[in-house]
Scaffold this active site. Structure first.
Site, mmCIF file in Angstrom:
data_model
loop_
_atom_site.group_PDB
_atom_site.id
_atom_site.type_symbol
_atom_site.label_atom_id
_atom_site.label_comp_id
_atom_site.label_asym_id
_atom_site.label_seq_id
_atom_site.Cartn_x
_atom_site.Cartn_y
_atom_site.Cartn_z
ATOM 1 N N GLU A 233 0.856 -1.200 0.000
ATOM 2 C CA GLU A 233 0.000 0.000 0.000
ATOM 3 C C GLU A 233 0.884 1.240 0.000
ATOM 4 O O GLU A 233 1.937 1.231 0.631
ATOM 5 C CB GLU A 233 -0.847 0.048 1.282
ATOM 6 C CG GLU A 233 -1.781 -1.114 1.451
ATOM 7 C CD GLU A 233 -2.249 -1.271 2.902
ATOM 8 O OE1 GLU A 233 -2.128 -0.307 3.688
ATOM 9 O OE2 GLU A 233 -2.715 -2.366 3.239
ATOM 10 N N LYS B 228 2.469 4.464 1.331
ATOM 11 C CA LYS B 228 2.618 4.950 2.705
ATOM 12 C C LYS B 228 2.261 6.434 2.694
ATOM 13 O O LYS B 228 3.064 7.278 2.352
ATOM 14 C CB LYS B 228 4.053 4.751 3.182
ATOM 15 C CG LYS B 228 4.243 5.154 4.629
ATOM 16 C CD LYS B 228 5.636 4.799 5.101
ATOM 17 C CE LYS B 228 5.885 5.270 6.502
ATOM 18 N NZ LYS B 228 5.719 6.718 6.679
ATOM 19 N N ASP C 94 1.522 10.144 3.574
ATOM 20 C CA ASP C 94 2.210 11.050 4.484
ATOM 21 C C ASP C 94 1.177 11.982 5.109
ATOM 22 O O ASP C 94 0.956 13.089 4.643
ATOM 23 C CB ASP C 94 3.248 11.833 3.690
ATOM 24 C CG ASP C 94 4.266 12.446 4.601
ATOM 25 O OD1 ASP C 94 4.233 12.148 5.805
ATOM 26 O OD2 ASP C 94 5.089 13.229 4.109
ATOM 27 N N TYR D 61 -6.850 1.482 6.832
ATOM 28 C CA TYR D 61 -6.112 0.310 6.351
ATOM 29 C C TYR D 61 -5.924 -0.787 7.392
ATOM 30 O O TYR D 61 -5.281 -1.785 7.119
ATOM 31 C CB TYR D 61 -4.742 0.715 5.793
ATOM 32 C CG TYR D 61 -3.925 1.577 6.736
ATOM 33 C CD1 TYR D 61 -3.821 2.944 6.527
ATOM 34 C CD2 TYR D 61 -3.278 1.032 7.841
ATOM 35 C CE1 TYR D 61 -3.092 3.745 7.385
ATOM 36 C CE2 TYR D 61 -2.553 1.822 8.703
ATOM 37 C CZ TYR D 61 -2.461 3.181 8.473
ATOM 38 O OH TYR D 61 -1.749 3.975 9.340
ATOM 39 N N LYS E 230 11.101 3.018 1.858
ATOM 40 C CA LYS E 230 11.060 4.480 1.787
ATOM 41 C C LYS E 230 11.695 5.022 0.515
ATOM 42 O O LYS E 230 12.744 4.533 0.069
ATOM 43 C CB LYS E 230 11.803 5.071 2.993
ATOM 44 C CG LYS E 230 11.131 4.776 4.309
ATOM 45 C CD LYS E 230 10.180 5.867 4.709
ATOM 46 C CE LYS E 230 10.929 7.014 5.320
ATOM 47 N NZ LYS E 230 10.030 7.936 6.002
ATOM 48 N N CYS F 185 17.513 45.418 11.423
ATOM 49 C CA CYS F 185 16.210 44.791 11.216
ATOM 50 C C CYS F 185 15.529 45.406 9.984
ATOM 51 O O CYS F 185 15.480 46.624 9.860
ATOM 52 C CB CYS F 185 15.368 45.001 12.468
ATOM 53 S SG CYS F 185 13.646 44.616 12.209
ATOM 54 N N CYS G 209 12.538 47.780 11.379
ATOM 55 C CA CYS G 209 12.677 48.998 12.180
ATOM 56 C C CYS G 209 14.072 49.613 12.119
ATOM 57 O O CYS G 209 14.292 50.709 12.622
ATOM 58 C CB CYS G 209 12.327 48.713 13.632
ATOM 59 S SG CYS G 209 13.560 47.693 14.439
ATOM 60 N N CYS H 251 16.326 40.784 16.350
ATOM 61 C CA CYS H 251 16.196 42.237 16.343
ATOM 62 C C CYS H 251 16.066 42.649 17.801
ATOM 63 O O CYS H 251 15.235 42.118 18.524
ATOM 64 C CB CYS H 251 14.945 42.642 15.566
ATOM 65 S SG CYS H 251 14.430 44.327 15.925
ATOM 66 N N CYS I 66 9.887 47.050 17.856
ATOM 67 C CA CYS I 66 9.972 46.941 16.397
ATOM 68 C C CYS I 66 8.571 46.676 15.823
ATOM 69 O O CYS I 66 7.870 45.796 16.299
ATOM 70 C CB CYS I 66 10.924 45.791 16.062
ATOM 71 S SG CYS I 66 10.753 45.117 14.422
#
Ligand code: IVH
Length: 673
Positions: free
Chosen positions: A116, A118, A120, A231, A319, A413, A416, A431, A436
């Site tokens: 079957e 697999k 995810d 399943y 896999k 940043c 800001c 930052c 900010c």
């Protein structure tokens, strides 16, 4: 410090960091670091533990299988362990698995296999009683999951009653296992809608499916296009069909959803050929699958083969490797998170990876960009391994045209202009300006969010507008907003404005736990906030806690305790609290009062492992109700260790110190006294 103690410290710090990030990822679905950074921490821990196996603790994250159970949903004990699967990469490892199990039982040499995809997604367990869907649960740690029945019921393909056709009779009690997921088509549609609404795109179908199922509000789950394939029969009051092939047919017979794609193989060679063939085909499937599950078809043989650890011997996940593709790095966007963390994000020329269009990928952190010499305009390799956020693996310098320049990380940043600083413990940059605007917007988005103050009607875009218009400079300013302030904003009429103002004012009645969650203290999510609100009566009390005292609370380690203390030390935050108080936002909780005359008065308890009937919280409440104290670590002064299944290192410690050990039944006896 001797070399050994330094090592123990490093191991401790690593474990704490990993636990914290795994909790953010698995329980809260709000990761702060990339999978890559997480893997690096985890690999470092594995490496050190391999060199010093004597320093492995039973509660080390390397000893954990499955994910943590969130505290938000009722816990349910599964009738039988919800097992995992061993992995095999490629034909060689598959043959090795086959030879191993053929040695255990020679019938394997002549058995056939059922294969079957697999999927995810997220494992779910469905309980039907007399044909009625009575419970839907997540896998949790395999023994105890979460009750997500209301959310499961929103999945259109899950029948609330079986069988759909009248000619069958459902067993009195039957429990199925399956996988919930979002198809690639639905995922693309969902993201298109997000884009139209100006919302951030979801990163991948799996995380979106997991996040959708663990919503506290089923209406949100209902709005997500979830699907489910079953399943397995976990248990049944009727006899179970004799082969996996017949089981799939039997499940489908009740009108339950079963993946129409599955294959039968007469030999292991044939099974491998199918896996290889389907590997080419898998991108055409409308769901993410990271492999094929090869199952011994004969159920009695499958049962007899038994289990190693958490994996049944009779099944193997073949896999597939994650897929890598090449595309162009168009730009590097710098984002500011709510804790001020500044992270680079790759904006890519859109590229199809395994059926999902990828436009963004993580670049992990600025060190990574430098180490790998990744430049804007470069051709880059992007990997998407199903469960993880797509990430950049490398640039292809041989394809440079000369126009690409070395990337210089921002010193300030992007929002800001304040300097960014490196966290000495981590690779992250922050930052440093706590006011900010980008941080402020993220902060307020979090403050009003469903898990925090739950102020309905205040979405990300409105918050941004309020911050841009300088109508709010802190969360406390929300409480002095007036209808006239909002009416001028985009898409705001007087009625909508009034509703939002009402919702803001109503939030003054939210609990202390929600307000603590809303504060954006690093490491303090819903679960910790709930615990803190049970310990402290209000923010005054909480703000005076010492790190040592905080560490006595289950789940609060050294790092989080320090972060809490420094948060309260900041002048801006002290102002914020004062303004909350002035605005009338000052919830009080009723911490369990210490009873002076209970049967457990004067006794202290430490809990470890899973108890047979009580959840951790129920046990804590029971002890506290009877005047006892619950502490998080074992010391000479601990009166009793309350021991459950799969205990952690506290058990070893209690044995070492000769602390008396109780099980759930003897705790109950003690209460009677
Ligand atoms: S069988 C005893 N079949 O893969 C049965 N698992 O890595 C063990 N999964 O946790 C599982 N599709 O959530 C099985 N067709 C399938 C599956 C499947 C997806 C997931 C499952 C499991 C994980 C193991």
């Amino acid at each position: 410090m001797t070399k050994d103690t330094a090592l123990i410290h490093e191991l401790d710090a690593l474990r704490q960091k990993i636990n914290y990030h795994s909790y953010l990822y698995n329980t809260l679905d709000t990761p702060e670091i990339s999978d890559y950074e997480y893997d690096q921490l985890f690999n470092r821990l594995k490496e050190l533990e391999a060199l010093h196996p004597e320093l492995i603790t039973p509660d080390s994250p390397t000893q954990r299988i499955g994910s943590k159970v969130s505290e938000k949903f009722r816990k349910v004990r599964h009738p039988a362990p919800i097992l995992s699967l061993a992995n095999g990469f490629g034909p060689q490892e598959t043959i090795e698995w086959y030879e191993r199990i053929a040695k255990v039982d020679s019938r394997v040499k002549t058995c056939d296999f059922l294969l079957e995809p697999k999927l995810d997604g997220l494992t779910v367990v469905l309980h039907y009683e007399n044909g009625l869907l009575v419970l839907g649960a997540t896998r949790g740690d395999g023994l105890v999951g979460e009750d997500i029945t209301d959310n499961i019921k929103t999945i259109a393909s899950v029948p609330l009653r079986i069988p759909l056709k009248a000619d069958l009779q459902a067993p009195e009690k039957i429990i199925f296992r399956g996988e919930a997921f979002i198809t690639k088509t639905d995922f693309e549609k969902l993201n298109q809608e997000n884009e139209e609404k100006g919302l951030k795109p979801y990163l991948n179908p799996r995380n979106t499916a997991a996040g959708s199922l663990r919503q506290l509000d089923p209406a949100v789950t209902a709005s997500r296009p979830l699907k489910l394939y079953l399943y397995q029969i976990v248990s049944s009051s009727d006899p179970i069909p004799a082969s996996q092939e017949a089981i799939l047919e039997y499940i489908a017979g009740f009108g339950l959803p079963v993946n129409p794609s599955h294959w039968k193989a007469k030999t292991i060679q044939e099974a491998i050929e199918i896996c290889q063939e389907q590997g080419q085909n898998r991108y055409a499937w409308d769901y993410d699958a990271d492999g094929i599950v090869i199952k011994v078809n004969d159920q009695s043989l499958f049962e007899d083969l038994g289990v190693v650890g958490k994996d049944p011997r009779g099944a193997l996940a073949y896999k597939y490797p994650g897929q890598e593709v090449e595309t162009t790095l168009l730009d590097i966007q710098v984002n500011v998170g709510r804790t001020g963390v500044v992270t680079p994000l790759a904006l890519l020329e859109p590229v199809n990876i395994g059926g999902v269009v990828v436009k963004q990928a993580t670049l992990h952190n600025f060190d990574f960009i430098e180490e790998k010499d990744i430049r804007v305009g470069d051709r880059v390799l992007v990997k998407r391994a199903g469960e993880v956020i797509p990430y950049i693996i490398a640039s292809l310098p041989e394809k440079r045209t000369g126009s690409q320049e070395t990337y210089i990380p921002p010193e300030t940043c992007p929002s800001c202009g304040a300097p960014v600083e490196k966290d000495p413990e981590m690779v992250a940059w922050y930052c440093i300006n706590s006011s900010c605007p980008a941080q402020l917007s993220r902060n307020i988005e979090h403050f009003v969010s469903r898990s925090a103050m739950d102020i309905v009607g205040l979405g990300g875009q409105i918050v941004q507008q309020l911050v841009d218009a300088e109508l709010i400079k802190s969360a406390a300013d929300l409480y002095s907003l007036e209808v006239s302030d909002l009416v001028g904003l985009e898409k705001f009429g007087p009625k909508k404005a009034q509703n939002v103002i009402d919702a803001i004012q109503a939030s003054k009645n939210q609990s202390l736990a929600r307000l603590i969650t809303a504060l954006c203290i690093r490491g303090v999510g819903e679960v910790a906030a709930e615990k803190l609100s049970k310990t402290y009566q209000n923010l005054d009390q909480f703000s005076k806690a010492s790190p040592e005292e905080l560490q006595q609370i289950e789940g609060i380690g050294e790092i989080v305790a320090d972060d809490i203390v420094s948060w309260f030390r900041e002048w801006d935050n002290q102002q914020l609290l004062q303004n909350f108080k002035k605005a009338g936002l000052w919830p009080e909780s009723l911490p369990a009062e210490e009873k002076t005359n209970g049967s457990l008065t004067g006794l202290s308890f430490v809990i470890t492992g899973t108890l047979p009937n009580l959840t951790r919280e129920q046990a804590e409440d029971l002890i506290k109700e009877h005047g006892g104290k619950v502490l998080s670590s074992v010391s000479k002064k601990t009166s009793y260790l309350l021991l459950g299944e799969n205990p952690g290192s506290k058990y070893t410690k209690a044995l070492e110190l000769g602390i008396p050990i109780l099980d759930e039944a003897s705790l109950k006896d003690l209460l009677q006294k």
